[in-house]
Write a protein that holds these residues in place. Structure first.
Motif, PDB file in Angstrom:
ATOM      1  N   ARG A 114       0.828  -1.212   0.000  1.00 19.09           N
ATOM      2  CA  ARG A 114       0.000   0.000   0.000  1.00 19.09           C
ATOM      3  C   ARG A 114       0.865   1.266   0.000  1.00 19.09           C
ATOM      4  O   ARG A 114       0.551   2.256  -0.640  1.00 19.09           O
ATOM      5  CB  ARG A 114      -0.901  -0.032   1.237  1.00 19.09           C
ATOM      6  CG  ARG A 114      -1.850   1.127   1.329  1.00 19.09           C
ATOM      7  CD  ARG A 114      -2.395   1.265   2.734  1.00 19.09           C
ATOM      8  NE  ARG A 114      -3.108   0.087   3.177  1.00 19.09           N
ATOM      9  CZ  ARG A 114      -3.042  -0.411   4.430  1.00 19.09           C
ATOM     10  NH1 ARG A 114      -2.317   0.191   5.355  1.00 19.09           N
ATOM     11  NH2 ARG A 114      -3.715  -1.484   4.757  1.00 19.09           N
ATOM     12  N   GLU A 153      -6.900  -1.655   1.459  1.00 24.31           N
ATOM     13  CA  GLU A 153      -7.461  -0.316   1.661  1.00 24.31           C
ATOM     14  C   GLU A 153      -6.840   0.331   2.893  1.00 24.31           C
ATOM     15  O   GLU A 153      -6.426  -0.357   3.829  1.00 24.31           O
ATOM     16  CB  GLU A 153      -8.968  -0.404   1.873  1.00 24.31           C
ATOM     17  CG  GLU A 153      -9.757  -0.643   0.617  1.00 24.31           C
ATOM     18  CD  GLU A 153     -11.241  -0.445   0.844  1.00 24.31           C
ATOM     19  OE1 GLU A 153     -11.896   0.142  -0.018  1.00 24.31           O
ATOM     20  OE2 GLU A 153     -11.744  -0.896   1.887  1.00 24.31           O
ATOM     21  N   ASP A 155      -5.157   4.481   4.456  1.00 29.71           N
ATOM     22  CA  ASP A 155      -4.304   5.620   4.103  1.00 29.71           C
ATOM     23  C   ASP A 155      -4.716   6.241   2.771  1.00 29.71           C
ATOM     24  O   ASP A 155      -3.867   6.599   1.947  1.00 29.71           O
ATOM     25  CB  ASP A 155      -2.822   5.210   4.011  1.00 29.71           C
ATOM     26  CG  ASP A 155      -2.290   4.742   5.349  1.00 29.71           C
ATOM     27  OD1 ASP A 155      -2.846   5.145   6.379  1.00 29.71           O
ATOM     28  OD2 ASP A 155      -1.320   3.956   5.349  1.00 29.71           O
ATOM     29  N   GLY A 156      -6.033   6.327   2.540  1.00 32.74           N
ATOM     30  CA  GLY A 156      -6.522   6.975   1.319  1.00 32.74           C
ATOM     31  C   GLY A 156      -6.635   6.045   0.126  1.00 32.74           C
ATOM     32  O   GLY A 156      -7.114   6.449  -0.932  1.00 32.74           O
ATOM     33  N   LEU A 157      -6.210   4.808   0.266  1.00 29.65           N
ATOM     34  CA  LEU A 157      -6.334   3.830  -0.826  1.00 29.65           C
ATOM     35  C   LEU A 157      -7.708   3.165  -0.719  1.00 29.65           C
ATOM     36  O   LEU A 157      -8.034   2.615   0.336  1.00 29.65           O
ATOM     37  CB  LEU A 157      -5.223   2.783  -0.692  1.00 29.65           C
ATOM     38  CG  LEU A 157      -4.889   1.978  -1.942  1.00 29.65           C
ATOM     39  CD1 LEU A 157      -4.249   2.869  -2.993  1.00 29.65           C
ATOM     40  CD2 LEU A 157      -3.938   0.834  -1.604  1.00 29.65           C
ATOM     41  N   ARG A 176      -5.680   5.496  -4.983  1.00 32.57           N
ATOM     42  CA  ARG A 176      -5.434   6.451  -3.894  1.00 32.57           C
ATOM     43  C   ARG A 176      -5.882   7.837  -4.362  1.00 32.57           C
ATOM     44  O   ARG A 176      -5.416   8.316  -5.375  1.00 32.57           O
ATOM     45  CB  ARG A 176      -3.958   6.471  -3.519  1.00 32.57           C
ATOM     46  CG  ARG A 176      -3.594   7.615  -2.586  1.00 32.57           C
ATOM     47  CD  ARG A 176      -2.299   7.368  -1.842  1.00 32.57           C
ATOM     48  NE  ARG A 176      -2.522   6.467  -0.735  1.00 32.57           N
ATOM     49  CZ  ARG A 176      -1.650   5.529  -0.310  1.00 32.57           C
ATOM     50  NH1 ARG A 176      -0.519   5.368  -0.933  1.00 32.57           N
ATOM     51  NH2 ARG A 176      -1.941   4.790   0.724  1.00 32.57           N
TER      52      ARG A 176
END
Ligand SMILES: C[S@@+](CC[C@H](N)C(=O)[O-])C[C@H]1O[C@@H](n2cnc3c(N)ncnc32)[C@H](O)[C@@H]1O
Length: 176
Positions: A114, A153, A155-157, A176
């Motif tokens: 990620r 998913e 951290d903004g992903l 992202r």
């Protein structure tokens, strides 16, 4: 080795063709690149491509197989990534690396994958599918659950799709 192949992953190729994927001016990275077939495919699509594996022998064979390759092959550890790679890639390809690892450190490996994705970037992942609640307990390979695939998913992903595809695989795409 069962993952010794000279053609790109059919799941990757099918997705790339369906998207009309084109890499000019963009950076790609192949995690646990093995013998380099997916990395060469990415480079052929125009991506400025880094491909890494923790095994120096894998990197050496990948380089020997592809003399004059545009791919920047490196020995590196997904669990201890170089600082300059964090958030640096427009396309991250992960095929069969996370499922090769026991747990721990499987969750750390997911976080490592990620962490490579740039803002606006895409992660494409393929793994053997477990239809149970949890990852398979025997392996490697450890077939991964839907929940595990979803766990990329964070951290903004965000997941675009986590899809069961033929040959008992997952195809998963995140942005992202
Ligand atoms: C099952 S093979 C898959 C290779 C390739 N992705 C493919 O699909 O052909 C798993 C690969 O992950 C690499 N690997 C395992 N742990 C790793 C780590 N911590 N960092 C980088 N590569 C790793 C192994 O050396 C091996 O080449």
């Amino acid at each position: 080795m069962p993952w010794d192949r000279t053609d790109p992953s059919p799941v990757l190729r099918q997705w790339a063709e369906s998207q009309g994927l084109e890499g000019r001016g963009r950076r790609g990275v192949v995690v646990g690149c093995g013998l380099g077939a997916d990395a060469e495919y990415l480079a052929a699509l125009g991506f400025d491509t880094v491909a890494f594996d923790v095994a120096p022998t894998a990197v050496r064979v990948a380089q020997d197989r592809h003399p004059g390759s545009a791919v920047d092959y490196r020995v590196a550890d997904l669990l201890d990534l170089p600082e300059e790679w964090l958030g640096a890639f427009d396309l991250v390809i992960e095929v069969y690396t996370v499922q090769a690892l026991p747990d721990p450190p499987r969750s750390d490996a997911v976080r490592g994958v990620r962490s490579l994705v740039a803002p606006g970037g895409t992660l494409f992942a393929v793994a053997f599918r477990s239809d149970g609640e949890s990852d398979a307990t025997t392996g490697p390979p450890f077939a991964l659950s839907r929940g595990r695939m979803q766990s990329f998913e964070g951290d903004g992903l965000e997941a675009v799709e986590v899809t069961a595809v033929e040959d008992e695989r997952w195809r998963a795409v995140f942005r992202r």
